[in-house]
Enzyme design. Structure first.
Site, PDB file in Angstrom:
ATOM      1  N   ASP A  57      -7.623  -5.270  -0.096  1.00  0.00           N
ATOM      2  CA  ASP A  57      -8.268  -6.167  -1.222  1.00  0.00           C
ATOM      3  C   ASP A  57      -8.189  -7.591  -1.069  1.00  0.00           C
ATOM      4  O   ASP A  57      -8.455  -8.362  -1.523  1.00  0.00           O
ATOM      5  CB  ASP A  57      -7.740  -5.895  -2.549  1.00  0.00           C
ATOM      6  CG  ASP A  57      -8.085  -4.445  -3.011  1.00  0.00           C
ATOM      7  OD1 ASP A  57      -7.592  -3.453  -3.433  1.00  0.00           O
ATOM      8  OD2 ASP A  57      -9.449  -4.254  -3.048  1.00  0.00           O
ATOM      9  N   HIS A  72       0.880  -1.212  -0.005  1.00  0.00           N
ATOM     10  CA  HIS A  72       0.033   0.062  -0.073  1.00  0.00           C
ATOM     11  C   HIS A  72       0.999   1.215   0.044  1.00  0.00           C
ATOM     12  O   HIS A  72       1.860   1.232   0.533  1.00  0.00           O
ATOM     13  CB  HIS A  72      -1.028  -0.037   1.167  1.00  0.00           C
ATOM     14  CG  HIS A  72      -1.987   0.896   0.883  1.00  0.00           C
ATOM     15  ND1 HIS A  72      -2.057   2.103   1.326  1.00  0.00           N
ATOM     16  CD2 HIS A  72      -3.423   0.542   0.870  1.00  0.00           C
ATOM     17  CE1 HIS A  72      -3.200   2.928   1.282  1.00  0.00           C
ATOM     18  NE2 HIS A  72      -4.120   1.766   0.646  1.00  0.00           N
TER      19      HIS A  72
HETATM   20  C1  SDX Z   1      -6.319  -0.033  -3.116  1.00  0.00           C
HETATM   21  O1  SDX Z   1      -4.644   4.420  -2.199  1.00  0.00           O
HETATM   22  C2  SDX Z   1      -5.304   3.728  -1.441  1.00  0.00           C
HETATM   23  O2  SDX Z   1      -5.925   4.037  -0.403  1.00  0.00           O
HETATM   24  C3  SDX Z   1      -6.093   2.618  -2.217  1.00  0.00           C
HETATM   25  C4  SDX Z   1      -7.055   1.904  -1.480  1.00  0.00           C
HETATM   26  C5  SDX Z   1      -8.230   2.560  -1.123  1.00  0.00           C
HETATM   27  O3  SDX Z   1      -8.981   2.185  -0.242  1.00  0.00           O
HETATM   28  O4  SDX Z   1      -8.773   3.387  -2.157  1.00  0.00           O
HETATM   29  O5  SDX Z   1      -6.509   1.563  -0.231  1.00  0.00           O
HETATM   30  C6  SDX Z   1      -7.338   0.622  -2.220  1.00  0.00           C
HETATM   31  O6  SDX Z   1      -6.031   0.065  -4.211  1.00  0.00           O
HETATM   32  C7  SDX Z   1      -5.428  -0.923  -2.301  1.00  0.00           C
HETATM   33  C8  SDX Z   1      -4.142  -1.335  -3.107  1.00  0.00           C
HETATM   34  C9  SDX Z   1      -4.628  -2.707  -4.103  1.00  0.00           C
HETATM   35  N1  SDX Z   1      -3.541  -2.945  -5.252  1.00  0.00           N
HETATM   36  C10 SDX Z   1      -2.838  -4.223  -4.978  1.00  0.00           C
HETATM   37  O7  SDX Z   1      -3.077  -4.928  -4.215  1.00  0.00           O
HETATM   38  C11 SDX Z   1      -1.919  -4.326  -6.046  1.00  0.00           C
HETATM   39  C12 SDX Z   1      -0.454  -4.887  -5.440  1.00  0.00           C
HETATM   40  N2  SDX Z   1      -0.064  -3.570  -4.913  1.00  0.00           N
HETATM   41  C13 SDX Z   1       1.010  -2.838  -5.476  1.00  0.00           C
HETATM   42  O8  SDX Z   1       1.015  -2.851  -6.586  1.00  0.00           O
HETATM   43  C14 SDX Z   1       1.500  -1.633  -4.431  1.00  0.00           C
HETATM   44  O9  SDX Z   1       1.448  -2.127  -3.271  1.00  0.00           O
HETATM   45  C15 SDX Z   1       0.756  -0.708  -4.590  1.00  0.00           C
HETATM   46  C16 SDX Z   1       0.426  -0.122  -5.857  1.00  0.00           C
HETATM   47  C17 SDX Z   1      -0.709  -0.690  -3.816  1.00  0.00           C
HETATM   48  C18 SDX Z   1       1.628   0.463  -3.709  1.00  0.00           C
HETATM   49  O10 SDX Z   1       2.544   0.795  -4.734  1.00  0.00           O
HETATM   50  P1  SDX Z   1       3.948   1.887  -4.029  1.00  0.00           P
HETATM   51  O11 SDX Z   1       3.180   2.450  -2.961  1.00  0.00           O
HETATM   52  O12 SDX Z   1       4.228   2.357  -5.559  1.00  0.00           O
HETATM   53  O13 SDX Z   1       4.801   0.882  -3.400  1.00  0.00           O
HETATM   54  P2  SDX Z   1       6.260   0.857  -3.712  1.00  0.00           P
HETATM   55  O14 SDX Z   1       6.708   0.820  -5.046  1.00  0.00           O
HETATM   56  O15 SDX Z   1       6.740   2.234  -2.777  1.00  0.00           O
HETATM   57  O16 SDX Z   1       6.741  -0.505  -2.582  1.00  0.00           O
HETATM   58  C19 SDX Z   1       7.939  -0.263  -1.904  1.00  0.00           C
HETATM   59  C20 SDX Z   1       8.466  -1.687  -2.165  1.00  0.00           C
HETATM   60  C21 SDX Z   1       9.058  -1.801  -3.331  1.00  0.00           C
HETATM   61  O17 SDX Z   1      10.337  -2.803  -3.450  1.00  0.00           O
HETATM   62  P3  SDX Z   1      11.648  -2.081  -3.941  1.00  0.00           P
HETATM   63  O18 SDX Z   1      11.558  -1.659  -5.255  1.00  0.00           O
HETATM   64  O19 SDX Z   1      11.663  -1.063  -2.933  1.00  0.00           O
HETATM   65  O20 SDX Z   1      12.517  -3.199  -3.892  1.00  0.00           O
HETATM   66  O21 SDX Z   1       7.679  -2.706  -1.778  1.00  0.00           O
HETATM   67  C22 SDX Z   1       7.501  -3.518  -3.015  1.00  0.00           C
HETATM   68  C23 SDX Z   1       7.932  -2.638  -4.066  1.00  0.00           C
HETATM   69  O22 SDX Z   1       8.541  -3.321  -5.438  1.00  0.00           O
HETATM   70  N3  SDX Z   1       6.091  -3.794  -3.308  1.00  0.00           N
HETATM   71  C24 SDX Z   1       5.748  -5.111  -3.497  1.00  0.00           C
HETATM   72  C25 SDX Z   1       4.253  -4.891  -3.440  1.00  0.00           C
HETATM   73  N4  SDX Z   1       3.850  -3.695  -3.127  1.00  0.00           N
HETATM   74  C26 SDX Z   1       4.997  -2.924  -3.125  1.00  0.00           C
HETATM   75  N5  SDX Z   1       6.247  -6.296  -3.754  1.00  0.00           N
HETATM   76  C27 SDX Z   1       5.515  -7.375  -3.906  1.00  0.00           C
HETATM   77  N6  SDX Z   1       4.181  -7.253  -4.171  1.00  0.00           N
HETATM   78  C28 SDX Z   1       3.620  -6.148  -3.771  1.00  0.00           C
HETATM   79  N7  SDX Z   1       2.225  -6.135  -3.972  1.00  0.00           N
END
Ligand code: SDX
Length: 379
Positions: free
Chosen positions: A315, A261
């Site tokens: 989710d 998130h």
């Molecule tokens: C919702 O914003 C909101 O409030 C949204 C929501 C709402 O109520 O409206 O809460 C609803 O949209 C929830 C999110 C649903 N989406 C998913 O479940 C899709 C999978 N999640 C990821 O795509 C991701 O976590 C995001 C898009 C939700 C957030 O991404 P960020 O903030 O850009 O995360 P980041 O890139 O800063 O992550 C930091 C690290 C990274 O690793 P490094 O590059 O530093 O090595 O964490 C890793 C990311 O690769 N990471 C994940 C991950 N999410 C972050 N690694 C594996 N799987 C994941 N899901």
């Protein structure tokens, strides 16, 4: 403007001031108008919570009754919307159908009177009332059935399940669905709410605002993740396959759906509540084959990625609740939209008071002073 001011996706940049909701991503706290989500989930209803979000305070008994009456009065499906849906391809995604229907509502109420409190009140009630009916109608029509009109003797959540499944829902199922709507109603400046705000800032009509937000919510990184989680659990297939699956995701730097998130760096408080709701449904109606896989998935991802702040988000468990409620997988995100209309409308109402268009700037990375080359002179 310097490069150091640039934040991709406006990460961490305050885009507005708002009193609607608050998230503490480190503590895992979510408040609607200062009230903790756990208290609202336990004691409130979705319509009462929607009133709180949109009008800024808990309603009196009379205010709530008037709001509920307005929703009951406006929730029938418009016949012209039904006729429009007859032209939609059965294989189309329900979020695309919902976006089209939300925009189409604007054709019936096109007068924009954003300074008129009655216009605002009517727009709120019409959108809150008609969105669930249109989602349920598309579901029945794509199965070749006639849509079911809502029943006045059923409340908001029970009516949606009735219109969807053509049978009165179990009271526990209806109550749990109502709590799911409360949990999904609002979440500060998430992508779809930000989309709603940008659209609202041009002073267009609220139907276009909601249509804009629906399109944004549909993406798999946002509201579309709940559908992807079920597909992922199905693909994993067994508890034994969880660890190899996660290893492969990490190796390929693939995002694991339902985890991570932008704000929460601990388990989403809504995921905690949804997990308990799922267990209540399993106790009464039987468990879900995917639940054990989900528990193992949470454990392995927390072990491998918890240090990065990657934990279950809203989710991750919502799909298991919806499956047990008999909601088809491709309706999970439309259900998210039904709830989030309350948050989008709350921010729409707050945004139009600003009367200032959203127009950020950019850091230009292209060239300058290029000459125009006539077509016949080009290679
Ligand atoms: C919702 O914003 C909101 O409030 C949204 C929501 C709402 O109520 O409206 O809460 C609803 O949209 C929830 C999110 C649903 N989406 C998913 O479940 C899709 C999978 N999640 C990821 O795509 C991701 O976590 C995001 C898009 C939700 C957030 O991404 P960020 O903030 O850009 O995360 P980041 O890139 O800063 O992550 C930091 C690290 C990274 O690793 P490094 O590059 O530093 O090595 O964490 C890793 C990311 O690769 N990471 C994940 C991950 N999410 C972050 N690694 C594996 N799987 C994941 N899901």
């Amino acid at each position: 403007m310097t490069v150091c001011d640039y934040k991709p996706g406006l990460e961490g940049i305050p885009a507005t001031q708002s009193s609607i909701s608050h998230v503490d991503g480190q503590q895992g706290i979510l408040e609607y108008r200062g009230i903790r989500i756990e208290d609202l989930a336990q004691h409130s209803t979705f319509l009462e919570t929607s009133y709180l979000l949109i009008w800024g305070g808990l309603p009196t008994k009379t205010e709530l009754e008037e709001f509920e009456h307005g929703i009951r009065h406006h929730r029938r499906l418009k016949y012209r919307i039904r006729d429009m849906m007859k032209c939609f391809p059965e294989g189309g995604h329900p979020m695309d159908a919902l976006q089209a229907c939300a925009a189409a509502l604007g054709l019936f109420y096109s007068k924009r009177a954003l300074n008129d409190p009655l216009y605002i009140q009517n727009a709120v009630v019409r959108l809150m009332a008609k969105i669930p009916t249109m989602v349920a109608a598309f579901q029945l029509m794509r199965k070749g059935n006639d849509p079911v009109q809502p029943r006045d003797d059923l409340d908001y959540a029970a009516n949606f399940l009735y219109m969807l499944n053509e049978q009165e829902p179990d009271p526990l199922a209806a109550r749990i669905f109502d709590i799911c709507l409360t949990l999904h109603a609002e979440h500060t400046i998430n992508a779809s709410t930000f989309s709603a705000m940008v659209t609202a800032s041009t002073l267009t009509d609220p139907y276009a605002v909601v249509a804009s937000a629906v399109g944004t919510l549909a993406g798999p990184l946002h509201g579309g993740a709940n559908e992807e989680v079920i597909d992922m659990l199905e693909a994993i297939g067994s508890v034994e396959n969880v660890r190899p699956y996660i290893d492969q995701c990490i190796k390929e730097k693939r995002r694991i759906m339902g985890f991570g998130h932008r704000v929460y760096k601990v388990k989403d408080p809504r995921a905690n509540i949804l997990q308990k709701l799922a267990e209540q449904l399993f106790e009464k109606f039987g468990t879900d084959e995917y639940y054990e896989i989900a528990l193992e998935l949470e454990q392995v991802v927390t072990e491998r990625l918890g240090a990065k702040g990657v934990y279950p988000n809203v989710d991750f468990y919502s799909g298991l609740v919806y499956r047990r409620l008999g909601i088809p997988t491709d309706l999970f995100t439309p259900v998210f939209a039904i709830a989030r209309v309350a948050g989008w409308l709350a921010h729409w109402k707050e945004q139009i008071r600003e009367n200032r268009i959203f127009r950020p700037t950019q850091i230009y990375t292209g060239s300058h002073d290029q000459k125009y080359v006539a077509l016949h002179e080009r290679p």
